[in-house]
Enzyme design. Structure first.
Site, PDB file in Angstrom:
ATOM      1  N   ASP A  10       0.808  -1.218   0.000  1.00 38.68           N
ATOM      2  CA  ASP A  10       0.000   0.000   0.000  1.00 38.68           C
ATOM      3  C   ASP A  10       0.842   1.270   0.000  1.00 38.68           C
ATOM      4  OD1 ASP A  10      -2.480  -1.396   0.077  1.00 38.68           O
ATOM      5  OD2 ASP A  10      -2.167  -1.792   2.205  1.00 38.68           O
ATOM      6  N   LEU A  15      -0.766   5.427  -7.739  1.00 37.37           N
ATOM      7  CA  LEU A  15      -0.950   6.880  -7.672  1.00 37.37           C
ATOM      8  C   LEU A  15       0.293   7.603  -8.165  1.00 37.37           C
ATOM      9  CD1 LEU A  15      -2.810   9.200  -6.773  1.00 37.37           C
ATOM     10  CD2 LEU A  15      -1.698   9.094  -4.529  1.00 37.37           C
ATOM     11  N   LYS A  41       0.847  -2.790 -16.120  1.00 35.99           N
ATOM     12  CA  LYS A  41       0.716  -3.534 -14.859  1.00 35.99           C
ATOM     13  C   LYS A  41       0.741  -5.018 -15.237  1.00 35.99           C
ATOM     14  CE  LYS A  41      -0.712  -3.715 -10.371  1.00 35.99           C
ATOM     15  NZ  LYS A  41      -0.088  -3.021  -9.222  1.00 35.99           N
ATOM     16  N   GLU A 120       4.529  -0.958 -13.664  1.00 29.87           N
ATOM     17  CA  GLU A 120       4.216  -0.970 -12.232  1.00 29.87           C
ATOM     18  C   GLU A 120       4.199  -2.394 -11.693  1.00 29.87           C
ATOM     19  OE1 GLU A 120       0.596  -0.337  -9.166  1.00 29.87           O
ATOM     20  OE2 GLU A 120       0.500   0.868 -10.982  1.00 29.87           O
ATOM     21  N   PRO A 209       2.300  15.050  -0.666  1.00 30.75           N
ATOM     22  CA  PRO A 209       1.644  15.154   0.637  1.00 30.75           C
ATOM     23  C   PRO A 209       0.402  14.273   0.706  1.00 30.75           C
ATOM     24  CG  PRO A 209       1.052  17.030  -0.700  1.00 30.75           C
ATOM     25  CD  PRO A 209       2.077  16.258  -1.496  1.00 30.75           C
TER      26      PRO A 209
END
Length: 235
Positions: A10, A15, A41, A120, A209
Site C-alpha cells: 500500500d 498513484l 501492470k 508498475e 503530501p
C-alpha cells in the site's frame, strides 16, 4: 522504460505511477514534443468481473494516464479476481506466473516504441511468484532502472533502505525515489523525510503530501521528472 516498485503493498505505486505519467506528458509539452507514454501492470490481483472480462482498478488508472491508446490486455495481461497474493491466486487458477511467462505476455514492441514506459509492479520488490521466483526477476530480465515509491509511515526508513539494498544487490540502478505521505498524522514527518534524503543513494523525485481525494494531475504537481534524464532520451 522504468520499473516502479514500492516499499510495500500500500505504498501508493499506482498513484505515483499515474502522477509520473502526467508529469512526463507535461515535460514533453514544455519541450514542444508529444511524447508517447504508457503504463503497464504485468500482474494484478483484485479485479471486478465486467462484460469485457476482469478489470483491475490500478490498470484502468494507468490506461487513463497514458497518452497511448492501448487494449486492456496490453496493459494488464495477467489478472486475478481475488485480492490475494498472486502466486496463491495463480495456483488456484492453475496459471503460470514464472518470470519468463510474465515477460512472454508483455507487449514488448509497444513498450519499446513508447517514449516512456512505466512498468508498475505488484506488492513490494520481493513479491513471490512461487517456486522460489520473485517479480523482481522480471525487472532484471528487462534490465530496467527502478523508481522506488516510499510509503511514508512508521517503519518506512527500514523498509526504504532494505528495498534499496535489495534492488542494488540485484544489479539494477535506482533512477529515483518518491516519498508518498500515507499517514497525515505521522510523527516528526519532516525529520523522517530529511533522514531518507540523507540515506537514499538515488535522486529524489519529490514528496507527495497526504491528499484526501488524490488525482494523477494533483500528484504530478509535486514530482520532478528531470532527474530521470527523459528529455535526453526523447530528443
Amino acid at each position: 522504460m522504468f520499473f516502479v516498485t514500492g516499499t510495500d503493498t500500500d505504498s501508493g505505486k499506482t498513484l505515483i505511477s499515474t502522477g509520473l505519467l502526467i508529469a512526463l506528458k507535461r515535460a514533453s509539452e514544455r519541450l514542444g514534443l508529444q511524447w508517447q507514454t504508457m503504463g503497464v501492470k504485468p500482474i494484478a490481483s483484485g479485479a471486478a468481473m465486467t462484460p469485457a472480462g476482469l478489470r483491475n482498478q490500478d490498470a484502468l488508472q494507468l490506461m487513463a494516464a497514458s497518452s497511448l491508446t492501448l487494449s486492456y490486455e496490453q496493459v494488464n495481461p495477467i489478472c486475478f479476481q481475488q485480492a490475494i497474493a498472486p502466486h496463491i491466486a495463480a495456483q488456484t487458477c492453475e496459471v503460470s506466473i514464472a518470470p519468463e511467462a510474465i515477460v512472454a505476455q508483455l507487449d514488448l514492441s509497444a513498450m519499446a516504441g513508447a517514449d516512456v514506459c512505466l512498468i508498475e509492479g505488484a506488492g513490494g520488490w520481493r513479491l513471490p511468484l512461487g517456486n522460489g521466483h520473485y517479480l523482481s526477476e522480471v525487472a532484471q530480465h528487462l534490465k530496467t532502472p527502478v523508481i522506488l515509491v516510499v510509503g511514508m509511515k512508521l517503519g518506512c526508513l527500514n523498509h526504504a533502505l532494505l528495498t534499496q539494498e535489495a534492488i542494488l544487490a540485484d544489479g539494477l540502478p535506482i533512477a529515483g525515489w518518491v516519498a508518498n505521505r500515507l499517514d497525515p498524522q505521522m510523527s516528526v514527518f519532516d525529520e523522517n523525510l530529511a533522514s531518507l534524503q540523507q540515506m537514499m543513494s538515488a535522486p529524489f523525485l519529490g514528496c507527495v503530501p497526504f491528499l484526501p481525494h488524490p488525482s494523477a494531475q494533483q500528484v504530478a504537481d509535486f514530482l520532478d521528472v528531470t532527474p530521470l534524464g527523459v528529455p535526453q532520451m526523447a530528443t
